[in-house]
Structure formats: C-alpha cells, structure tokens
Design a protein around this motif. Sequence first.
Motif, PDB file in Angstrom:
ATOM      1  N   LYS A 100       0.897  -1.163   0.000  1.00 49.94           N
ATOM      2  CA  LYS A 100       0.000   0.000   0.000  1.00 49.94           C
ATOM      3  C   LYS A 100       0.924   1.199   0.000  1.00 49.94           C
ATOM      4  O   LYS A 100       1.573   1.494   1.000  1.00 49.94           O
ATOM      5  N   ILE A 101       1.010   1.844  -1.112  1.00 46.46           N
ATOM      6  CA  ILE A 101       1.959   2.949  -1.239  1.00 46.46           C
ATOM      7  C   ILE A 101       1.277   4.249  -0.816  1.00 46.46           C
ATOM      8  O   ILE A 101       0.103   4.467  -1.137  1.00 46.46           O
ATOM      9  N   ALA A 102       2.031   5.068  -0.081  1.00 47.17           N
ATOM     10  CA  ALA A 102       1.487   6.350   0.382  1.00 47.17           C
ATOM     11  C   ALA A 102       1.512   7.332  -0.780  1.00 47.17           C
ATOM     12  O   ALA A 102       2.375   8.199  -0.865  1.00 47.17           O
ATOM     13  N   MET A 103       0.558   7.141  -1.682  1.00 53.89           N
ATOM     14  CA  MET A 103       0.521   8.009  -2.870  1.00 53.89           C
ATOM     15  C   MET A 103      -0.903   8.117  -3.382  1.00 53.89           C
ATOM     16  O   MET A 103      -1.759   7.312  -3.034  1.00 53.89           O
ATOM     17  N   ARG A 104      -1.110   9.111  -4.223  1.00 54.51           N
ATOM     18  CA  ARG A 104      -2.402   9.253  -4.875  1.00 54.51           C
ATOM     19  C   ARG A 104      -2.205   9.807  -6.257  1.00 54.51           C
ATOM     20  O   ARG A 104      -1.512  10.806  -6.403  1.00 54.51           O
ATOM     21  N   PRO A 105      -2.749   9.197  -7.294  1.00 57.79           N
ATOM     22  CA  PRO A 105      -3.487   7.928  -7.230  1.00 57.79           C
ATOM     23  C   PRO A 105      -2.512   6.753  -7.231  1.00 57.79           C
ATOM     24  O   PRO A 105      -1.316   6.953  -7.386  1.00 57.79           O
ATOM     25  N   GLY A 106      -3.064   5.543  -7.054  1.00 58.10           N
ATOM     26  CA  GLY A 106      -2.249   4.350  -7.259  1.00 58.10           C
ATOM     27  C   GLY A 106      -1.792   3.655  -6.018  1.00 58.10           C
ATOM     28  O   GLY A 106      -0.706   3.079  -5.989  1.00 58.10           O
ATOM     29  N   ARG A 107      -2.579   3.666  -4.982  1.00 60.07           N
ATOM     30  CA  ARG A 107      -2.125   3.133  -3.706  1.00 60.07           C
ATOM     31  C   ARG A 107      -1.692   1.666  -3.734  1.00 60.07           C
ATOM     32  O   ARG A 107      -0.575   1.359  -3.341  1.00 60.07           O
ATOM     33  N   PRO A 108      -2.541   0.731  -4.212  1.00 67.35           N
ATOM     34  CA  PRO A 108      -2.065  -0.656  -4.143  1.00 67.35           C
ATOM     35  C   PRO A 108      -1.162  -0.974  -5.322  1.00 67.35           C
ATOM     36  O   PRO A 108      -1.363  -0.479  -6.424  1.00 67.35           O
ATOM     37  N   MET A 109      -0.151  -1.775  -5.049  1.00 59.47           N
ATOM     38  CA  MET A 109       0.712  -2.230  -6.132  1.00 59.47           C
ATOM     39  C   MET A 109       1.407  -3.501  -5.677  1.00 59.47           C
ATOM     40  O   MET A 109       1.757  -3.618  -4.503  1.00 59.47           O
ATOM     41  N   ALA A 110       1.558  -4.434  -6.576  1.00 63.43           N
ATOM     42  CA  ALA A 110       2.281  -5.662  -6.229  1.00 63.43           C
ATOM     43  C   ALA A 110       3.613  -5.653  -6.954  1.00 63.43           C
ATOM     44  O   ALA A 110       3.713  -5.167  -8.082  1.00 63.43           O
ATOM     45  N   PHE A 111       4.623  -6.146  -6.282  1.00 61.63           N
ATOM     46  CA  PHE A 111       5.936  -6.250  -6.911  1.00 61.63           C
ATOM     47  C   PHE A 111       6.579  -7.553  -6.490  1.00 61.63           C
ATOM     48  O   PHE A 111       6.501  -7.947  -5.322  1.00 61.63           O
ATOM     49  N   GLY A 112       7.199  -8.224  -7.422  1.00 67.62           N
ATOM     50  CA  GLY A 112       7.883  -9.457  -7.046  1.00 67.62           C
ATOM     51  C   GLY A 112       8.426 -10.174  -8.252  1.00 67.62           C
ATOM     52  O   GLY A 112       8.699  -9.569  -9.284  1.00 67.62           O
ATOM     53  N   LYS A 113       8.551 -11.472  -8.091  1.00 61.27           N
ATOM     54  CA  LYS A 113       9.154 -12.276  -9.148  1.00 61.27           C
ATOM     55  C   LYS A 113       8.386 -13.580  -9.293  1.00 61.27           C
ATOM     56  O   LYS A 113       8.038 -14.212  -8.286  1.00 61.27           O
ATOM     57  N   ILE A 114       8.101 -13.939 -10.526  1.00 60.09           N
ATOM     58  CA  ILE A 114       7.522 -15.251 -10.794  1.00 60.09           C
ATOM     59  C   ILE A 114       8.491 -15.931 -11.752  1.00 60.09           C
ATOM     60  O   ILE A 114       8.720 -15.426 -12.854  1.00 60.09           O
ATOM     61  N   GLY A 115       9.080 -17.002 -11.310  1.00 57.84           N
ATOM     62  CA  GLY A 115      10.167 -17.595 -12.091  1.00 57.84           C
ATOM     63  C   GLY A 115      11.270 -16.565 -12.220  1.00 57.84           C
ATOM     64  O   GLY A 115      11.667 -15.939 -11.234  1.00 57.84           O
ATOM     65  N   ASN A 116      11.722 -16.324 -13.452  1.00 57.77           N
ATOM     66  CA  ASN A 116      12.772 -15.318 -13.655  1.00 57.77           C
ATOM     67  C   ASN A 116      12.214 -13.961 -14.028  1.00 57.77           C
ATOM     68  O   ASN A 116      12.974 -13.038 -14.313  1.00 57.77           O
ATOM     69  N   ALA A 117      10.879 -13.843 -14.071  1.00 60.66           N
ATOM     70  CA  ALA A 117      10.280 -12.586 -14.532  1.00 60.66           C
ATOM     71  C   ALA A 117       9.894 -11.700 -13.347  1.00 60.66           C
ATOM     72  O   ALA A 117       9.295 -12.171 -12.375  1.00 60.66           O
ATOM     73  N   PHE A 118      10.242 -10.420 -13.460  1.00 63.96           N
ATOM     74  CA  PHE A 118       9.799  -9.468 -12.446  1.00 63.96           C
ATOM     75  C   PHE A 118       8.339  -9.130 -12.696  1.00 63.96           C
ATOM     76  O   PHE A 118       7.926  -8.947 -13.843  1.00 63.96           O
ATOM     77  N   LEU A 119       7.576  -9.060 -11.631  1.00 58.67           N
ATOM     78  CA  LEU A 119       6.150  -8.782 -11.772  1.00 58.67           C
ATOM     79  C   LEU A 119       5.816  -7.407 -11.211  1.00 58.67           C
ATOM     80  O   LEU A 119       6.225  -7.061 -10.094  1.00 58.67           O
ATOM     81  N   PHE A 120       5.084  -6.620 -12.001  1.00 60.75           N
ATOM     82  CA  PHE A 120       4.559  -5.339 -11.538  1.00 60.75           C
ATOM     83  C   PHE A 120       3.039  -5.419 -11.641  1.00 60.75           C
ATOM     84  O   PHE A 120       2.497  -5.379 -12.747  1.00 60.75           O
TER      85      PHE A 120
END
Length: 420
Positions: free
Chosen positions: A288-308
């Motif tokens: 939950k990012i302290a921003m507006r707009p765009g509060r929720p965001m997921a970040f990570g990795k699935i296999g070798n791919a970065f996920l946004f």
Amino acid sequence: MSEIARIVSCIDGYDPDALHVEKARAAIRACLAPVAASERVPLRTALGRVLAEDIVPAIDVPGHDNSAMDGYAVRSADLKADGETVLDEIGTALAGRAYEGNVGAGQCVRVMTGAVLPAGADTVVIQEVVRVEGKRIAIPPGQKPTQNVRYAGEDLKAGVAVLGSGARIGPAELGVIASLGIAKLSVRRRLRVAFFSTGDELTPVGAPLGQGQIHDSNRYTLHGMLSRLGVELLDFGIVRDDPAALEHALRSASLSADAIVTSGGVSVGEADFVRRLMGELGEVLFWKIAMRPGRPMAFGKIGNAFLFGLPGNPVAVMVTFYQFVREALLVLSGRTDDVTPASFRVQSAAAMRKIPGRTEYQRGVLYRENGEWKVRTTGQQGSGVLRSMAEANCFIVLEHERGAIAAGDPVGVQPFDGLV
Ligand code: AMP
Ligand code: MG
C-alpha cells in the motif's frame, strides 16, 4: 526468508502498509538484475537500444587540423601587431581537397570551412575582414594566433572511450558512432515485457459492450507506454478474475518474458485469491503505497520474470507505471545513467489541496505567461478520469511531507515529453 523479502527488509523505513514512494523505488531498485545478453546490430538499428560495449575511437575526429571558417590560412608569426599585413595568396584548400604545398613566410592560402589546414599555417583569418587586391591579401591587425582552427581529435580522440556500455543510443550517439566509421555494434538484447489486463468487467476494443461492462483501455495505455521504452511487447490480452485463468497467464508470461505488467486485481477487496496465487507461483509483495493515485501495487518475481501488479484504475495505471515501472524496465534493459524522470519547479497558478503523509501526482498543464513557465491542473483529478492524462503535459508532484499549496507556490513538475 525468501530473496525479495530479505532485500527489501533491509531498506530503512520499509513499511508495506504505508510505503513512502521513495522507499518503494529503492526496494524495486535493490531487487533488479539487468539482462546480460547482447547482440550485434547495424548502426541504424541501434537507435533506442542500450550499448553493450565501450566505444573507443580508433581514429581522431576530426582527423586533421582544419579551418572552422571560410577565409585565409596564415602563419601567425607573419602578422603585424600594429598595422596591416599583406600576404601572397598561393593556392586554395577546399573541404575534401587539401592544398598540398607548404605556406611559407609572407604567404597565405584561401581556405573553406572543413578544409585541412595547410602545412606551415596555424591561424585562419575570416574572409569578411580582409581586403583582396588580386592575389595580394591585406589583413588588418588584431588577429589572434590559432584563431578559427579546429584541431585533430578535438571532438573524439583515438584511444579515449567516448560512450560506455549501458549508454542509451539516441540521435547524437548514432552520429558520434557514425563519425568513427563503426557500422555494427553490440547492444543489449531487448527486454521482453508481457502485459495483460484483469477483470470480469472488461470487453475488448471492437466488441460490443454488455451490461455493466467497460472497454479494456489499460492495455492500450500500457501498449503505448511500453512501446515508447523500446521493449519487446507480449500482449496476453484480457484475463478473467478466475484463479485458473490468472495462473495460466502468469505461468506462461513468466516463461517467455523478463517482466510482467498487469492491471487490476491488486486492491484490498480483490487481492485475496490473487495474493494466494501469486504466492504459490513465485514471490510477490503487496504494497500500500502512500501516494495518490495508485495506492495498491504488487511487486515481485515469478520464475525469472519481475512482476509489476498495477492497480486497475486507468490513471493509477499510468502514474504507477511512470513512477515505478518505467525506470525499473530501463534498469532491467541495462541502462546505467540516471533514469529517474527529469523534474523542476515552477509556480503553481492556483491553490491546491494536499495533506501531508502521501505523495500526490496531479495531472498538470505547463504553460507560459509573460515568458514565465507556470503550471495548472487539468481539473477533475479522479483516478478513473483518463481524460486528465490526455489533457495534461506534465505530472505535478506534491511531495510526501507537503501540506496545502497556495497560488504562486513553487511545485515540482515532471514534463511528459523529453526533447531527445
Ligand atoms: P481493480 O483494481 O481491478 O479493482 O479495478 C479498479 C477500477 O479500474 C475498476 O473500476 C475497474 O473497472 C477499472 N479497470 C480495471 N481494469 C481496467 C482496464 N483494463 N481498463 C479500464 N478500466 C479498468
Ligand atoms: Mg478488477
């Protein structure tokens, strides 16, 4: 603790429930590893790509001392300090056609811009100041020795690296490399980015809208934003809010792409099955990012791919893309320069409401009034009002700590368009 969680937990002030935008940026940065593979391409094809080798000139550019102006090549030792000097014109040097002889005492050679400086001469006097009497050239006093001469290697020196691996090749770099005569060069392979929209309410463009449906616009803004970055696009279409469909899309995207960008499905109400699924497939953090707009965001990795995993609201997609994903993809592409968006401060035309504790990205219009740049908002700022992005030419960045803004206060802006 798994890899990404371990890296981000080291970031001072990391709080996934109220994450400062700078911390989110730092967390993403800390996890990224650029693509390493490269390929050799013809020079023109390298436009927009990232250099995978250092460019070290094998030659000087220019290759010879030459004239910077149209005029006369002279020996500075001949010129009188206190009166006119009259010299004999003994020949002509054009760009690409040198004068082969030597300039002796009392002599000069007519030269054009780019002509090799004849042997013996060290100075060029511009044609506008001389008096020509047949082959006798009268030069006024006040000329400075070595004036109007461009020296060999003044632009590029043999053996001195001019561009480093990691540089982006733009129009100027293409020209610099061309001036060295290099026809093929090594660039990083293009980043492969998969993207898709999620949502049961989405109808593809071209199909009629059913009851309660909306057209999938996010895939078009994503297509546009990703295309501008020069990455290879893998469009995975619309994915239903269904665990099996989402799992299939994520799995196949992770096998073919270096990065995956999705829209929708990461808000609190929706995230449960997405969170579980992403947790099974790889390692994904929900912020939950302290921003507006765009509060929720997921970040990570699935296999070798970065996920946004971006939010679904159309403006939030664009804001989170430009504030986080753009620079992450540029770093993954191998860029080593500072890829943060350029920003500067201008006067706000009007007062703006703002509460401290979150960063706001308003859509703004930079305009000139009496020669001074100012900024105003595009009006209605809802995160579903995509028109606000289309009408804007910049983001107005209201920093985390800031409170209300009065008319005339300086505010940060990030212009949408870069010059080069
Ligand atoms: P979500 O983040 O999935 O809860 O979506 C938030 C809002 O964005 C909802 O009003 C969605 O209908 C809208 N939305 C989600 N995906 C898209 C899309 N691809 N194009 C346009 N609007 C979308
Ligand atoms: Mg949704």
